[in-house]
Motif scaffolding. Structure first.
Motif, PDB file in Angstrom:
ATOM      1  N   MET A  27      55.799  92.599  92.575  1.00 51.71           N
ATOM      2  CA  MET A  27      57.022  93.403  92.496  1.00 51.71           C
ATOM      3  C   MET A  27      58.081  92.697  91.650  1.00 51.71           C
ATOM      4  N   ALA A  28      58.248  91.395  91.860  1.00 47.56           N
ATOM      5  CA  ALA A  28      59.258  90.642  91.099  1.00 47.56           C
ATOM      6  C   ALA A  28      58.918  90.632  89.622  1.00 47.56           C
ATOM      7  N   TRP A  29      57.637  90.478  89.285  1.00 48.77           N
ATOM      8  CA  TRP A  29      57.249  90.467  87.866  1.00 48.77           C
ATOM      9  C   TRP A  29      57.641  91.777  87.188  1.00 48.77           C
ATOM     10  N   GLU A  30      57.347  92.898  87.849  1.00 45.27           N
ATOM     11  CA  GLU A  30      57.629  94.183  87.218  1.00 45.27           C
ATOM     12  C   GLU A  30      59.129  94.471  87.170  1.00 45.27           C
ATOM     13  N   LEU A  31      59.851  94.113  88.222  1.00 42.64           N
ATOM     14  CA  LEU A  31      61.300  94.268  88.174  1.00 42.64           C
ATOM     15  C   LEU A  31      61.901  93.453  87.031  1.00 42.64           C
ATOM     16  N   GLY A  32      61.434  92.212  86.882  1.00 40.55           N
ATOM     17  CA  GLY A  32      61.937  91.367  85.803  1.00 40.55           C
ATOM     18  C   GLY A  32      61.676  91.968  84.439  1.00 40.55           C
ATOM     19  N   ARG A  33      60.477  92.542  84.262  1.00 42.50           N
ATOM     20  CA  ARG A  33      60.168  93.184  82.982  1.00 42.50           C
ATOM     21  C   ARG A  33      61.145  94.316  82.696  1.00 42.50           C
ATOM     22  N   GLN A  34      61.341  95.197  83.693  1.00 41.33           N
ATOM     23  CA  GLN A  34      62.179  96.369  83.454  1.00 41.33           C
ATOM     24  C   GLN A  34      63.657  96.023  83.302  1.00 41.33           C
ATOM     25  N   LEU A  35      64.088  94.930  83.909  1.00 44.52           N
ATOM     26  CA  LEU A  35      65.487  94.523  83.780  1.00 44.52           C
ATOM     27  C   LEU A  35      65.742  93.689  82.531  1.00 44.52           C
ATOM     28  N   GLY A  36      64.685  93.387  81.762  1.00 41.40           N
ATOM     29  CA  GLY A  36      64.863  92.687  80.498  1.00 41.40           C
ATOM     30  C   GLY A  36      64.784  91.181  80.578  1.00 41.40           C
ATOM     31  N   TYR A  37      64.350  90.642  81.719  1.00 43.89           N
ATOM     32  CA  TYR A  37      64.239  89.192  81.866  1.00 43.89           C
ATOM     33  C   TYR A  37      62.818  88.687  81.620  1.00 43.89           C
ATOM     34  N   GLY A  38      61.856  89.582  81.617  1.00 45.02           N
ATOM     35  CA  GLY A  38      60.462  89.167  81.580  1.00 45.02           C
ATOM     36  C   GLY A  38      59.951  88.940  82.996  1.00 45.02           C
ATOM     37  N   PRO A  39      58.636  88.783  83.165  1.00 43.27           N
ATOM     38  CA  PRO A  39      58.073  88.586  84.507  1.00 43.27           C
ATOM     39  C   PRO A  39      58.477  87.238  85.081  1.00 43.27           C
ATOM     40  N   LEU A  40      59.216  87.264  86.187  1.00 43.07           N
ATOM     41  CA  LEU A  40      59.744  86.037  86.793  1.00 43.07           C
ATOM     42  C   LEU A  40      59.311  85.942  88.251  1.00 43.07           C
ATOM     43  N   PRO A  41      59.171  84.718  88.784  1.00 38.84           N
ATOM     44  CA  PRO A  41      58.951  84.558  90.222  1.00 38.84           C
ATOM     45  C   PRO A  41      60.148  85.121  90.991  1.00 38.84           C
ATOM     46  N   PRO A  42      59.942  85.510  92.260  1.00 41.40           N
ATOM     47  CA  PRO A  42      61.025  86.153  93.014  1.00 41.40           C
ATOM     48  C   PRO A  42      62.331  85.373  93.041  1.00 41.40           C
ATOM     49  N   ASP A  43      62.281  84.057  93.296  1.00 42.23           N
ATOM     50  CA  ASP A  43      63.535  83.307  93.391  1.00 42.23           C
ATOM     51  C   ASP A  43      64.250  83.246  92.048  1.00 42.23           C
ATOM     52  N   GLU A  44      63.494  83.100  90.955  1.00 45.02           N
ATOM     53  CA  GLU A  44      64.131  83.074  89.631  1.00 45.02           C
ATOM     54  C   GLU A  44      64.709  84.436  89.273  1.00 45.02           C
ATOM     55  N   LEU A  45      64.024  85.508  89.670  1.00 44.09           N
ATOM     56  CA  LEU A  45      64.560  86.842  89.404  1.00 44.09           C
ATOM     57  C   LEU A  45      65.892  87.039  90.117  1.00 44.09           C
ATOM     58  N   VAL A  46      65.970  86.675  91.371  1.00 41.09           N
ATOM     59  CA  VAL A  46      67.223  86.819  92.114  1.00 41.09           C
ATOM     60  C   VAL A  46      68.331  85.997  91.453  1.00 41.09           C
ATOM     61  N   ASP A  47      68.000  84.795  91.002  1.00 40.87           N
ATOM     62  CA  ASP A  47      68.999  83.958  90.328  1.00 40.87           C
ATOM     63  C   ASP A  47      69.494  84.612  89.041  1.00 40.87           C
ATOM     64  N   ARG A  48      68.570  85.222  88.283  1.00 34.88           N
ATOM     65  CA  ARG A  48      68.971  85.861  87.026  1.00 34.88           C
ATOM     66  C   ARG A  48      69.867  87.072  87.289  1.00 34.88           C
ATOM     67  N   VAL A  49      69.515  87.867  88.291  1.00 35.81           N
ATOM     68  CA  VAL A  49      70.343  89.034  88.614  1.00 35.81           C
ATOM     69  C   VAL A  49      71.710  88.576  89.130  1.00 35.81           C
ATOM     70  N   ARG A  50      71.729  87.506  89.907  1.00 34.64           N
ATOM     71  CA  ARG A  50      73.001  86.972  90.421  1.00 34.64           C
ATOM     72  C   ARG A  50      73.910  86.536  89.269  1.00 34.64           C
ATOM     73  N   ALA A  51      73.319  85.932  88.240  1.00 35.56           N
ATOM     74  CA  ALA A  51      74.116  85.423  87.124  1.00 35.56           C
ATOM     75  C   ALA A  51      74.502  86.515  86.127  1.00 35.56           C
ATOM     76  N   ASP A  52      73.887  87.683  86.232  1.00 37.37           N
ATOM     77  CA  ASP A  52      74.147  88.785  85.307  1.00 37.37           C
ATOM     78  C   ASP A  52      75.140  89.740  85.962  1.00 37.37           C
ATOM     79  N   PRO A  53      76.348  89.864  85.431  1.00 36.85           N
ATOM     80  CA  PRO A  53      77.394  90.651  86.120  1.00 36.85           C
ATOM     81  C   PRO A  53      77.212  92.159  86.005  1.00 36.85           C
ATOM     82  N   ARG A  54      76.281  92.624  85.201  1.00 39.87           N
ATOM     83  CA  ARG A  54      76.133  94.067  84.997  1.00 39.87           C
ATOM     84  C   ARG A  54      75.643  94.755  86.274  1.00 39.87           C
TER      85      ARG A  54
END
Length: 596
Positions: free
Chosen positions: A81-108
């Motif tokens: 799930m995290a890999w696909e969410l990362g792809r669609q959000l433009g970050y690429g496939p990321l592990p769950p903790d890294e995905l949450v960190d990227r979304v946290r740092a992205d103010p959009r």
């Protein structure tokens, strides 16, 4: 604020029509009184999925309702799930903790749709990964803790904690209908081994056949999607999963989510190096995008340098793809690369800098180290560019340029030293003049700076100074230039922090009317070469995508990457070298078929 007009959206029917106004009201509102979570609850076949599809279909009609990612959770684990969410959000496939960190740092603001959460889970039934609540606890709950994330979740009857403030749209119980009360798929309910139809013709020359240890052959290519998707779930229930995991053909054609979940269980026997190889390839294999040949090529790339037996078995299938890995060194961390032309060979050698500043010379075809450049040990190149046959321009992260002699030459060309001193001095005087990218071909050197300008130099006449053009509003992050020797024209292509890749007229300093590409992502490296297919541009993006352009035809092919690429180097016969913190590799591009 005026609400979006319901009549402008697709028509919803049945129970979905009854709940559509409430869901649309939730989707567009941003006020503090509006819940950030909408739960769609109720039994199967009550219209929940129809309403989710309705929202997605109309979401682009109003900027306030745009859905940024939609990932059906059925049969998924937290990782997939995290890999696909990362792809669609433009970050690429990321592990769950890294995905949450990227979304946290992205103010959009982020709006997510998660259909079928109640059917999530995969792998051995006694492990948390098989429980749909694990996806919620490990991924969705941390995302929902971020105040700029809003999510609509199809939850069925799945109880979810800490959502007392959610908007709940209850669709009621499941209609009475025979055959609808079975256990949801992908939860390892099967009691029989995989049903493999008889009479399949094994193809020993490709990865469609089982490996020599399985004792059977299966032509996975000709099985249906459902047969491929459920084979490992059934094998787990039958106790035959270990045998299936020894079949390279199944690894190529089987369910990436099921294989990922199963290999996460250390109790299940698997070939010695399979978990290492699979963990490299799985984030890209989990996408619906790659065709069978590309899946084989990705798995072959992941196995190269780690599992010789598996890589050799997969090679025939990989070679049927439009690109094939020639070599891969997962442990050879690389910060910069450049092709050094060599007389009589189309590939030449590749100069590759590692993070501690050593510059090795590699045989381009096989990747073996054939030499090393003498360089000041204090220099840490992050970009390299060949300035003539006997010199490299080396750029450090702080913007300092160096002219590095090649092949033991005592001194770099005077022109290369002159332009390095010029830019180092101006960068010290004004921060915006700091060099951010460099490229070169022949006697032409192009330098990009933090203000978005490019400076074109001639090594044979450096004292006339550079020709400067202001190209971007943001810093230049990547550069590629190519001297077309028949016409004398120099192609200059730039990538910038604004997510654009642009082609420039080197004579006038004017950009082409539209960018070559514009994405919500950072271009990390460019490479350009004159090939039998004409000038070819390679663009590496921060979301682990590689875009290959046939420049004059304006055609592009996308290639998924297993890791981020910080450096690219392309030879005239289509051998593309990639480097980054996770290693270096070379892909042979099939220039005759790549854009077919």
């Amino acid at each position: 604020m005026t609400a979006p007009a319901l009549g402008a959206w697709p028509t919803a029917t049945g129970s979905a029509a009854r709940h559509a106004p409430a869901l649309l009201d939730w989707a567009w509102r941003q006020d503090a009184d509006c819940p950030r979570v909408c739960l769609l609850t109720g039994g199967r076949r009550t219209g929940k999925s129809h309403l989710m599809a309705w929202l997605l279909a109309g979401s682009d009609s109003d900027p306030r309702t745009i859905v940024h990612a939609t990932v059906p959770a059925k049969g998924q684990t937290t990782a997939t799930m995290a890999w696909e969410l990362g792809r669609q959000l433009g970050y690429g496939p990321l592990p769950p903790d890294e995905l949450v960190d990227r979304v946290r740092a992205d103010p959009r603001p982020v709006r997510l749709l998660v259909p079928d959460l109640h059917q999530a889970g995969r792998g051995p039934a006694d492990l948390p990964a098989a429980d749909p609540r694990t996806v919620y606890d490990e991924l969705l709950a941390p995302l929902l803790a971020l105040t700029h994330v809003r999510t609509a979740i199809e939850a069925g009857h799945l109880p979810l904690p800490n959502l007392d403030d959610a908007l709940v749209l209850d669709f009621g119980p499941q209609p009475d209908s025979p055959g609808l009360h079975g256990v949801p798929p992908h939860r390892n309910h099967a009691t029989t081994p995989p049903d493999i139809p008889a009479g399949r013709t094994p193809v020993a020359a490709t990865a469609s056949a089982a490996g020599p240890d399985t004792g059977r052959t299966v032509d996975w290519r000709n099985l249906s999607h459902d047969e491929r998707e459920e084979a490992l779930d059934r094998a787990l229930a039958a106790g035959t999963a270990a045998q299936l995991l020894r079949d390279p053909g199944f690894l190529v054609h089987g369910s990436a989510a099921a294989i990922t979940a199963t290999l996460a269980d250390p109790r299940i026997a698997a070939p010695e190096k399979l978990r290492t190889v699979w963990n490299r390839a799985a984030p890209q294999l989990s996408s619906d995008g790659p065709a069978d040949a590309e899946r084989g090529a990705l798995l072959h790339l992941a196995a190269l340098g780690t599992d010789r037996r598996l890589s050799e078995f997969l090679r025939p299938l990989a070679q049927a793809n439009t690109w094939t890995a020639r070599w891969n060194h997962p442990g050879r961390r690389t910060s910069a690369m450049a092709v050094l032309p060599a007389a009589g060979t189309p590939n030449g050698r590749v100069a590759a800098a590692d993070p501690i500043g050593r510059i090795h010379l590699l045989d381009a075809t096989g990747g073996a180290v054939v030499g090393r450049l003498s360089i000041d040990p204090k220099i840490r190149p992050v970009q390299l560019a060949p300035a003539g046959p006997a010199c490299l321009m080396a750029l450090e992260a702080d913007g300092t340029l160096h002219a590095v002699p090649v092949d033991g030459s005592a001194m770099a060309p005077a022109g290369a030293d002159f332009l390095a001193l010029h830019h180092n001095a101006t960068g010290l005087a004004r921060k915006g003049d700091r060099v951010a990218a460099v490229s070169a071909d022949g006697d032409r050197v192009v330098v990009g700076d933090a203000h978005g300008r490019i400076h074109q130099w001639s090594l044979t006449d450096p004292h006339t100074g550079p020709r400067t053009s202001h190209l971007h509003r943001n810093a230049v992050t990547a550069l590629a230039c190519l001297l077309l020797r028949e016409s004398g024209v120099t192609l200059v292509i730039t990538g910038s922090l604004d997510g654009t890749v642009r082609l420039w007229d080197s004579a006038s300093g004017e950009a082409m009317p539209a960018p070559v590409e514009r994405r919500n992502c950072l271009p990390t490296a460019l490479a350009l070469a004159d090939t039998a297919a004409g000038p070819v541009l390679a663009v590496a993006w921060a979301d682990r995508r590689l875009h290959l352009w046939q420049v004059f035809e304006g055609r592009m092919t996308a290639v998924p990457l297993l890791t981020e690429a910080d450096a690219l180097a392309l030879t005239t016969n289509g051998l593309l070298h990639l480097g980054g913190q996770h290693g270096s590799t070379a892909l042979q591009l099939d220039l005759d078929r790549l854009w077919s």
